[in-house]
Design an enzyme around this catalytic site. Structure first.
Site, PDB file in Angstrom:
ATOM      1  N   HIS A  30       0.835  -1.198   0.000  1.00 57.13           N
ATOM      2  CA  HIS A  30       0.000   0.000   0.000  1.00 57.13           C
ATOM      3  C   HIS A  30       0.874   1.253   0.000  1.00 57.13           C
ATOM      4  CE1 HIS A  30      -3.037   2.821   1.797  1.00 57.13           C
ATOM      5  NE2 HIS A  30      -3.853   2.093   1.042  1.00 57.13           N
ATOM      6  N   SER A  55      -5.871  -3.429  -5.057  1.00 56.53           N
ATOM      7  CA  SER A  55      -6.002  -3.451  -3.598  1.00 56.53           C
ATOM      8  C   SER A  55      -6.808  -4.675  -3.177  1.00 56.53           C
ATOM      9  CB  SER A  55      -6.661  -2.165  -3.089  1.00 56.53           C
ATOM     10  OG  SER A  55      -7.974  -2.031  -3.581  1.00 56.53           O
ATOM     11  N   ASP A 108      -8.216  12.022  -7.563  1.00 62.18           N
ATOM     12  CA  ASP A 108      -7.847  10.840  -6.790  1.00 62.18           C
ATOM     13  C   ASP A 108      -9.104  10.314  -6.118  1.00 62.18           C
ATOM     14  OD1 ASP A 108      -6.817   8.884  -5.134  1.00 62.18           O
ATOM     15  OD2 ASP A 108      -5.591  10.234  -3.921  1.00 62.18           O
ATOM     16  N   ALA A 128     -11.666   6.541  -5.266  1.00 64.55           N
ATOM     17  CA  ALA A 128     -11.890   5.100  -5.321  1.00 64.55           C
ATOM     18  C   ALA A 128     -13.176   4.816  -6.077  1.00 64.55           C
ATOM     19  CB  ALA A 128     -11.985   4.529  -3.908  1.00 64.55           C
ATOM     20  N   LYS A 152     -20.890   1.063 -13.123  1.00 68.05           N
ATOM     21  CA  LYS A 152     -19.750   1.884 -13.521  1.00 68.05           C
ATOM     22  C   LYS A 152     -18.619   1.776 -12.497  1.00 68.05           C
ATOM     23  CE  LYS A 152     -22.632   5.181 -16.073  1.00 68.05           C
ATOM     24  NZ  LYS A 152     -23.076   6.589 -16.200  1.00 68.05           N
ATOM     25  N   GLY A 206      -9.228  18.731  -6.783  1.00 71.25           N
ATOM     26  CA  GLY A 206      -8.028  18.863  -5.976  1.00 71.25           C
ATOM     27  C   GLY A 206      -7.936  20.172  -5.223  1.00 71.25           C
TER      28      GLY A 206
END
Length: 360
Positions: free
Chosen positions: A130, A154, A188, A190, A240, A323
């Site tokens: 990780h 992951s 960024d 998940a 998706k 961001g």
């Protein structure tokens, strides 16, 4: 009243810790557990950057499960990643089951070096671990003047769409591009409704999670983080999100020769070794390949201004560029300090006691 697992007030039952103190603490704890000083400083800086950006799920509290794996012999804290050139624009890196932070730093650096010469560079990594939040790797590329893509696999936490078993990872996809006169583009996220690290954060803080984040082991919606960790996270946008998680397995696991299809060992696993290990993919691109650097910056300025200046929906005060929220949080916390729940401080200090070093 317990706070939710989302944003919290930076007042109340929290202790503010400075960036310098957090980095110094993390460094000495890592060194005491066998990490060379220069490597420890890098890992510490990456973890603290997550805390500064408001991504506490990937901050220095991650040291606790990381060091459990180190002490169990499941992660080599002194390992040095090994790079191999495959073609002029492709590299391969063996993380040697060491800190994923070192593998990622070396991989993105090599990708940027190749891109500087050839316009594009790509590095696949295997036998890694990780590496915290992906945004710090994107920032590394931006500081080198590069656009970038960062992929990783992951441990299993999501079902395939229509399924009920934990099979896919909540593997983040990240991308970045330098800005002009405005903040850079940093993406960024998940493929799940929420990062699994936020569930772990809620558990250690004694908080509930919102409905819609996860299911328990019986397939029922739950607000209990412990039940959620026994069950499954939910993919964002249904099929998706599931497809994005599969994509990360393809580009990070299958391509690199690493584990995939539910076989990845996660950072919270206290019993299993790395097996084939965690895999990553780092891509760097020069932003002046098709237009001049000046034109690229001009176009990024225009994009930023059109996005943030677009007409707002009812009740919305401000539109942010990807961001930007985290960047502003970082500036704020660099001045005010990082808020840690007292239970988190106590747990970190227990790690310090075990290692025989000064607490935070």
């Amino acid at each position: 009243m317990a706070e939710s697992a989302g944003d919290h007030s930076e007042t109340g039952d929290y202790r503010l810790i400075s960036k310098a103190d957090a980095e110094a603490f993390a460094t000495r704890l890592l060194v005491a557990n066998g990490t060379p000083t220069s490597h420890a400083e890098h890992v510490a800086a990456c973890l603290v950057l997550a805390d500064l950006r408001g991504i506490e799920s990937h901050g220095i509290n991650r040291l606790i499960p990381y060091l459990i794996r180190v002490r169990a012999g499941l992660l080599d804290p002194a390992a040095e990643p090994i790079l191999k050139q495959v073609t002029p624009v492709v590299g391969e890196i063996d993380g040697k089951n060491g800190w994923g932070f070192l593998t990622a730093k070396a991989g993105m650096q090599r990708a940027c070096d190749m891109a500087q010469t050839f316009g594009i560079g790509m590095v696949s990594a295997h036998h890694s671990n990780h590496f915290g939040m992906s945004a710090w790797i994107v920032e590394q590329a931006i500081e080198a003047g590069m656009m970038s893509l960062v992929f990783t696999n992951s441990s299993s936490a999501l079902p395939a769409f229509g399924g009920r078993e934990k099979l896919l990872g909540v593997s983040p996809i990240a991308a970045g591009a330098p800005g002009g006169n405005h903040p850079p583009f940093i993406l960024d996220f998940a493929p799940s409704v929420a990062a699994r690290g936020k569930v772990h954060k809620a558990l250690r803080r004694g908080e509930e999670i919102p409905f819609g984040w996860a299911l328990d082991a019986e397939g029922r919606d739950t607000t209990d983080p412990a039940a959620a960790l026994e069950g499954t996270m939910l993919p964002m946008a249904g099929p998706k999100g599931s497809a994005l998680a599969i994509m990360m397995d393809v580009f990070s696991g299958v391509l690199s020769g690493s584990a995939f299809a539910g076989e990845v060992v996660g950072p919270y696993d206290k019993t299993r070794g790395p097996g084939e290990g965690v895999g990553h993919l780092f891509v760097a691109m020069k932003p002046d390949l098709f237009v001049s650097g000046e034109e690229f910056r001009h176009r990024m300025n225009h994009l930023y201004e059109r996005v943030t200046g677009s007409k707002k929906a009812d009740g919305v005060e401000r539109i942010y560029f990807p961001g930007e929220v985290e960047g502003e949080k970082r500036k704020q916390r660099e001045v005010s300090g990082i808020p840690f729940a007292h239970i988190e401080v106590n747990s970190l200090n227990e790690e310090a006691r075990k290692a025989g070093v000064e607490g935070i």
